[in-house]
Write a protein that holds these residues in place. Structure first.
Motif, PDB file in Angstrom:
ATOM      1  N   VAL A 165      38.912  59.732 -64.550  1.00 51.28           N
ATOM      2  CA  VAL A 165      40.256  59.748 -65.133  1.00 51.28           C
ATOM      3  C   VAL A 165      40.543  61.117 -65.755  1.00 51.28           C
ATOM      4  O   VAL A 165      41.622  61.687 -65.559  1.00 51.28           O
ATOM      5  CB  VAL A 165      40.384  58.639 -66.203  1.00 51.28           C
ATOM      6  N   ALA A 166      39.571  61.650 -66.494  1.00 49.27           N
ATOM      7  CA  ALA A 166      39.767  62.961 -67.124  1.00 49.27           C
ATOM      8  C   ALA A 166      39.949  64.057 -66.076  1.00 49.27           C
ATOM      9  O   ALA A 166      40.784  64.949 -66.239  1.00 49.27           O
ATOM     10  CB  ALA A 166      38.574  63.278 -68.025  1.00 49.27           C
ATOM     11  N   VAL A 167      39.173  63.979 -64.990  1.00 42.76           N
ATOM     12  CA  VAL A 167      39.318  64.955 -63.908  1.00 42.76           C
ATOM     13  C   VAL A 167      40.696  64.822 -63.257  1.00 42.76           C
ATOM     14  O   VAL A 167      41.349  65.822 -62.927  1.00 42.76           O
ATOM     15  CB  VAL A 167      38.201  64.761 -62.861  1.00 42.76           C
ATOM     16  N   GLY A 168      41.164  63.577 -63.087  1.00 42.64           N
ATOM     17  CA  GLY A 168      42.492  63.363 -62.533  1.00 42.64           C
ATOM     18  C   GLY A 168      43.573  63.983 -63.389  1.00 42.64           C
ATOM     19  O   GLY A 168      44.531  64.582 -62.878  1.00 42.64           O
ATOM     20  N   THR A 176      51.041  61.806 -67.310  1.00 39.61           N
ATOM     21  CA  THR A 176      51.332  61.752 -68.737  1.00 39.61           C
ATOM     22  C   THR A 176      50.123  61.241 -69.520  1.00 39.61           C
ATOM     23  O   THR A 176      49.143  60.767 -68.948  1.00 39.61           O
ATOM     24  CB  THR A 176      52.526  60.811 -69.000  1.00 39.61           C
ATOM     25  N   ASP A 177      50.240  61.320 -70.838  1.00 42.00           N
ATOM     26  CA  ASP A 177      49.167  60.829 -71.693  1.00 42.00           C
ATOM     27  C   ASP A 177      48.959  59.330 -71.524  1.00 42.00           C
ATOM     28  O   ASP A 177      47.841  58.830 -71.705  1.00 42.00           O
ATOM     29  CB  ASP A 177      49.484  61.147 -73.162  1.00 42.00           C
ATOM     30  N   ARG A 178      50.023  58.604 -71.195  1.00 49.69           N
ATOM     31  CA  ARG A 178      49.900  57.162 -71.011  1.00 49.69           C
ATOM     32  C   ARG A 178      49.021  56.816 -69.810  1.00 49.69           C
ATOM     33  O   ARG A 178      48.449  55.724 -69.756  1.00 49.69           O
ATOM     34  CB  ARG A 178      51.278  56.519 -70.846  1.00 49.69           C
ATOM     35  N   PHE A 179      48.924  57.742 -68.874  1.00 50.41           N
ATOM     36  CA  PHE A 179      48.053  57.527 -67.721  1.00 50.41           C
ATOM     37  C   PHE A 179      46.614  57.283 -68.156  1.00 50.41           C
ATOM     38  O   PHE A 179      45.911  56.437 -67.584  1.00 50.41           O
ATOM     39  CB  PHE A 179      48.128  58.748 -66.792  1.00 50.41           C
ATOM     40  N   VAL A 180      46.166  57.991 -69.181  1.00 48.47           N
ATOM     41  CA  VAL A 180      44.784  57.854 -69.651  1.00 48.47           C
ATOM     42  C   VAL A 180      44.554  56.455 -70.214  1.00 48.47           C
ATOM     43  O   VAL A 180      43.577  55.777 -69.863  1.00 48.47           O
ATOM     44  CB  VAL A 180      44.454  58.925 -70.704  1.00 48.47           C
ATOM     45  N   ALA A 181      45.451  56.002 -71.092  1.00 45.58           N
ATOM     46  CA  ALA A 181      45.293  54.676 -71.693  1.00 45.58           C
ATOM     47  C   ALA A 181      45.363  53.586 -70.627  1.00 45.58           C
ATOM     48  O   ALA A 181      44.548  52.649 -70.627  1.00 45.58           O
ATOM     49  CB  ALA A 181      46.364  54.453 -72.754  1.00 45.58           C
TER      50      ALA A 181
END
Length: 439
Positions: A165-168, A176-181
């Motif tokens: 996820v971090a690499v993505g 966006t930041d919401r992608f991480v959550a």
């Protein structure tokens, strides 16, 4: 009396610990890289919001199961194959406690959390509760079966997925930041679903116990109810529920008392400490814990021998790592995380004091994981948690992140002293009982 251990047994133990150490190091590296990438890409404020939300869910997650995995190790260590009788009521116990944990997160998200993105993050991160429970249950099954390789792989799935996820986020800037959550929540849900076959075998009694003697006929002992599971597991559950508060409360209080940016900066330092603390956790929780329960019940000289040697070795190792932190962190932190996180260095200089303290309290606390003495460890953790909360409330308004760091040092010291007192108290009780028995 020193218990002789065969060379073959030492080799097997060394190979197992080495394998778990390598797996733990890889997991810690993945966690560290994930935190570094997320921190650099999201910035202190957005990362602080996400990290504090994840810390909140992680703090509540131990309510699901509420000490059941630790109790199972004790039950199998004492009863062997007969401990299968606890499985059915344990499933009911898990269902109740997991529902309570989920309701707690959702209620806080909808009622208590600010609607600045925190509410969204809390709600989509709720499946983390299920993944923590699933990983713990499946790891327990592998531990009882002496399948430490499978246990290590099982525990590396989530760190590896989160690194992707971090690499993505790094490769696709428009995410966006919401992608991480959202991604963290989806990973957790998939891990929980993938664990269902193993959990079905566990609660169906299909556990190939190793080191517990030949399989015995089904026990004629009465099958306990949910209330009996509670009475046996509560001390482990209280400790498991208190520890995340003790460890994560600084990040959460920094968010609400100082701001998201300060919480993000401190979360980076805490990520480094989390990686370091995996070392004693690997030795005592992944490898030795089930054995300690068995030795305490059936081979006390071996238990006492491992306890004494462990205290010396862990304290020495903690001192060495703390010294290395003082040398490496000043140039490594800016290089890895960037100038936006330069204050992390000062925080880690303070938190380095905690390393030998934590290593010693972990090894010393192993004497309070067995038989009926867990209550002493709960008392120590409760006192340390109160110290952590009070220290943060007092020091964060004055010194922000450094105040949180010094509050952590105080809390770790209180935990060590409380654990030491608990061990001394339990030892005195044992001596009194032994004298009464001889009389």
């Amino acid at each position: 009396m020193t218990v002789p251990v065969s060379a073959a047994a030492w080799r097997r133990a060394a190979i197992t610990v080495s394998m778990l150490s390598v797996a733990t190091a890889l997991g810690a590296l993945m966690v560290f890289l994930t935190q570094a990438l997320l921190a650099r890409e999201m910035g202190p404020e957005a990362y602080g919001l996400f990290a504090s939300s994840l810390a909140t869910v992680t703090m509540i997650a131990p309510l699901a199961g509420f000490g059941l995995t630790q109790f199972h190790l004790k039950a199998y260590g004492v009863e062997g194959w007969d401990a299968h009788r606890w499985l059915k009521p344990s499933l009911d116990f898990i269902s109740i406690t997991t529902l309570i944990a989920i309701i707690a997160v959702v209620a806080w998200a909808l009622i208590g959390a600010p609607n600045d993105g925190t509410r969204f993050s809390l709600l989509v991160l709720t499946p983390v509760i299920l993944s923590v429970l699933a990983v713990n249950l499946v790891s327990n099954k592998h531990r009882l079966e002496n399948r430490f390789g499978r246990m290590a792989l099982n525990q590396m799935v989530i760190p590896a997925s989160r690194l992707l996820v971090a690499v993505g986020l790094l490769l696709v800037p428009r995410l966006t930041d919401r992608f991480v959550a959202l991604s963290y929540g989806a990973i957790s849900l998939l891990v929980a679903l993938a664990s269902i076959p193993q959990m079905r075998d566990l609660f169906g009694g299909k556990v190939a116990l190793q080191g517990y003697g030949p399989r015995t006929p089904a026990s004629r002992a009465a099958v306990p109810g949910v209330g009996a599971v509670w009475s046996e597991a509560w001390a482990y559950g209280v400790y498991a529920a208190l520890y995340p508060v003790f460890f994560q409360i600084s990040t959460i209080l920094l968010k609400y008392l100082s701001g998201d940016a300060q919480a993000g900066i401190y979360a980076i330092a805490l990520a480094v400490m989390t990686a370091i603390y995996l070392i004693p956790a690997t030795i005592y929780q992944k490898f030795l814990q089930g054995k300690l329960h068995r030795w305490a019940a059936h081979d006390k000289p071996k238990f006492q021998h491992v306890y004494r040697k462990g205290n010396i070795a862990m304290f020495a190792l903690g001192l060495a790592i703390a010294a290395a932190m003082l040398v490496i962190d000043p140039w490594a932190v800016p290089l890895i995380f960037g100038e936006k996180y330069d204050r992390v260095t000062a925080i880690l200089m303070v938190l380095a004091i905690c390393v030998p303290i934590r290593f010693l309290s972990t090894s010393m606390g192993s004497a309070l994981l067995t038989e009926d003495n867990m209550r002493f460890r709960v008392y120590a953790m409760a006192l340390a948690t109160l110290a952590a909360i009070a220290g943060n409330v007092i020091l964060i308004p004055l010194y922000r992140e450094l105040g949180a760091a010094w509050a952590t040092v105080i809390a770790e010291t209180v935990l060590l002293l409380g654990t030491f007192y608990g061990v001394r108290r339990f030892t005195r009780i044992q001596h009194v009982d032994a004298d009464n028995g001889r009389g």
